[in-house]
Design a protein around this motif. Structure first.
Motif, short mmCIF file in Angstrom:
data_model
loop_
_atom_site.label_atom_id
_atom_site.label_comp_id
_atom_site.label_asym_id
_atom_site.label_seq_id
_atom_site.Cartn_x
_atom_site.Cartn_y
_atom_site.Cartn_z
N LYS A 160 15.92 -5.48 -5.93
CA LYS A 160 14.92 -5.00 -6.87
C LYS A 160 13.53 -5.49 -6.47
CE LYS A 160 13.71 -4.62 -11.75
NZ LYS A 160 12.47 -4.03 -11.36
N GLU A 161 13.43 -6.75 -6.06
CA GLU A 161 12.14 -7.28 -5.59
C GLU A 161 11.63 -6.48 -4.40
OE1 GLU A 161 12.11 -11.48 -4.73
OE2 GLU A 161 13.00 -11.97 -6.67
N GLU A 162 12.53 -6.17 -3.47
CA GLU A 162 12.14 -5.40 -2.29
C GLU A 162 11.71 -3.99 -2.67
OE1 GLU A 162 15.66 -5.69 0.12
OE2 GLU A 162 15.11 -7.67 0.90
N GLN A 163 12.44 -3.37 -3.59
CA GLN A 163 12.08 -2.02 -4.04
C GLN A 163 10.74 -2.03 -4.78
OE1 GLN A 163 15.55 -1.04 -6.35
NE2 GLN A 163 16.59 -0.07 -4.63
N ASP A 164 10.54 -3.04 -5.63
CA ASP A 164 9.28 -3.16 -6.36
C ASP A 164 8.11 -3.35 -5.40
OD1 ASP A 164 10.72 -2.88 -8.69
OD2 ASP A 164 10.54 -4.98 -9.31
N ALA A 165 8.30 -4.19 -4.39
CA ALA A 165 7.24 -4.42 -3.40
C ALA A 165 6.95 -3.14 -2.62
CB ALA A 165 7.64 -5.55 -2.45
N ALA A 166 7.98 -2.42 -2.24
CA ALA A 166 7.79 -1.16 -1.53
C ALA A 166 7.09 -0.13 -2.42
CB ALA A 166 9.14 -0.61 -1.04
N ALA A 167 7.46 -0.08 -3.68
CA ALA A 167 6.82 0.85 -4.62
C ALA A 167 5.35 0.50 -4.81
CB ALA A 167 7.56 0.83 -5.96
N LYS A 168 5.04 -0.80 -4.87
CA LYS A 168 3.64 -1.23 -5.00
C LYS A 168 2.83 -0.82 -3.78
CE LYS A 168 3.52 -5.20 -8.10
NZ LYS A 168 3.31 -6.63 -8.23
N ARG A 169 3.42 -1.01 -2.59
CA ARG A 169 2.72 -0.62 -1.36
C ARG A 169 2.50 0.89 -1.34
NH1 ARG A 169 6.29 -4.38 0.72
NH2 ARG A 169 7.69 -2.77 1.51
N ALA A 170 3.51 1.64 -1.73
CA ALA A 170 3.39 3.10 -1.74
C ALA A 170 2.34 3.55 -2.75
CB ALA A 170 4.74 3.74 -2.06
N LYS A 205 -1.03 5.58 -2.12
CA LYS A 205 -1.26 6.84 -2.84
C LYS A 205 -2.61 6.81 -3.57
CE LYS A 205 2.01 9.70 -4.42
NZ LYS A 205 3.12 10.23 -5.18
N LYS A 206 -2.94 5.66 -4.17
CA LYS A 206 -4.23 5.52 -4.85
C LYS A 206 -5.38 5.72 -3.85
CE LYS A 206 -2.90 2.43 -8.62
NZ LYS A 206 -3.07 1.10 -9.20
N TYR A 248 1.69 15.84 -9.40
CA TYR A 248 0.39 16.47 -9.23
C TYR A 248 -0.54 15.62 -8.36
CZ TYR A 248 1.55 20.20 -12.36
OH TYR A 248 2.13 21.31 -12.92
N ILE A 249 -0.35 14.33 -8.35
CA ILE A 249 -1.19 13.47 -7.53
C ILE A 249 -1.02 13.84 -6.06
CG2 ILE A 249 -1.56 11.08 -6.77
CD1 ILE A 249 -0.69 10.31 -9.70
N GLN A 250 0.22 14.05 -5.64
CA GLN A 250 0.47 14.45 -4.25
C GLN A 250 -0.14 15.82 -3.96
OE1 GLN A 250 1.87 12.32 -1.93
NE2 GLN A 250 1.05 13.84 -0.52
N LYS A 251 -0.12 16.72 -4.93
CA LYS A 251 -0.73 18.05 -4.75
C LYS A 251 -2.23 17.92 -4.53
CE LYS A 251 2.79 20.37 -7.47
NZ LYS A 251 3.11 21.12 -8.70
N VAL A 252 -2.86 16.96 -5.22
CA VAL A 252 -4.29 16.72 -5.01
C VAL A 252 -4.51 16.11 -3.63
CG1 VAL A 252 -6.31 15.44 -5.81
CG2 VAL A 252 -4.80 16.52 -7.48
N ILE A 253 -3.68 15.16 -3.27
CA ILE A 253 -3.80 14.53 -1.94
C ILE A 253 -3.64 15.58 -0.85
CG2 ILE A 253 -2.64 12.95 -0.33
CD1 ILE A 253 -2.02 11.17 -2.83
N ASP A 254 -2.71 16.50 -1.05
CA ASP A 254 -2.46 17.57 -0.07
C ASP A 254 -3.51 18.67 -0.12
OD1 ASP A 254 -0.16 16.22 0.64
OD2 ASP A 254 1.17 17.49 -0.57
#
Length: 190
Positions: A43-53, A57-58, A105-111
């Motif tokens: 879970k810690e690893e997934q949370d860290a990966a999600a934070k990096r992603a 994305k931001k 929708y965030i990815q649609k804006v990025i794209d």
């Protein structure tokens, strides 16, 4: 006990210490503790990966809207603008019960296949519009939980909100909304 071994530590099934313990309760308690530790680590690893992603994305989102961020069109008490942060999008989605985050929708804006435009009365969210690169209007809704007493969908924005959006689109045509800065302009701003 055996199911936990199969799922989390299949290599231990051949080890008599784990597969046929002398004290099943003690060994099972130890196994449960190890499984809990393993799950917490995952879970810690997934949370860290999600934070990096999310951080990436931001950054990508901010870059995608930098040409139009901060541009506001006023129409009476209404203000119309392109949100400049993901947090702003999340707040709008929550207030109007919209799928802006879950619908990606965030990815649609990025794209650069969509731009989101918010209409607010002061700081109160009123509606969200989805604009396509050709300038056509995609989805355009207010609070998606509002329904009339006869069950008809009444989340469509009022005429004044539509007029405010039209004014915004006239001031900032789609080509400007979706334009990327030229290399020369990027060098000047660097």
């Amino acid at each position: 006990h055996i199911k936990l071994l199969k799922v989390f530590f299949p290599e231990r099934l051949n080890d008599e210490y784990w597969a046929m313990p002398k004290s099943l309760r003690a060994r099972h308690a130890k196994l449960n503790e190890e499984v809990d530790n393993l799950l917490a680590l995952r879970k810690e690893e997934q949370d860290a990966a999600a934070k990096r992603a999310m951080k990436e994305k931001k950054k990508l989102y901010t870059e995608s809207v930098k040409n139009v961020a901060g541009k506001i069109c006023k129409y009476g008490a209404l203000k119309v603008y392109v949100p400049d942060t993901i947090e702003d999008i999340a707040a709008q989605a929550k207030a109007l019960h919209q799928c802006l985050i879950t619908g990606n929708y965030i990815q649609k804006v990025i794209d650069r296949s969509r731009i989101l435009v918010f209409i607010r009365n002061g700081s109160t969210p009123v509606a969200t519009a989805e604009i396509r690169p050709d300038g056509t209007l995609g989805q355009f809704y207010g609070d998606e939980l509002k329904y009339s007493t006869d069950g008809e969908d009444s989340c469509l924005p009022e005429k004044s909100v539509k007029n405010a959006l039209d004014k915004f689109l006239n001031e900032f045509d789609a080509k400007k909304l979706f334009a990327k800065k030229s290399r020369k302009a990027m060098r000047r701003s660097a």
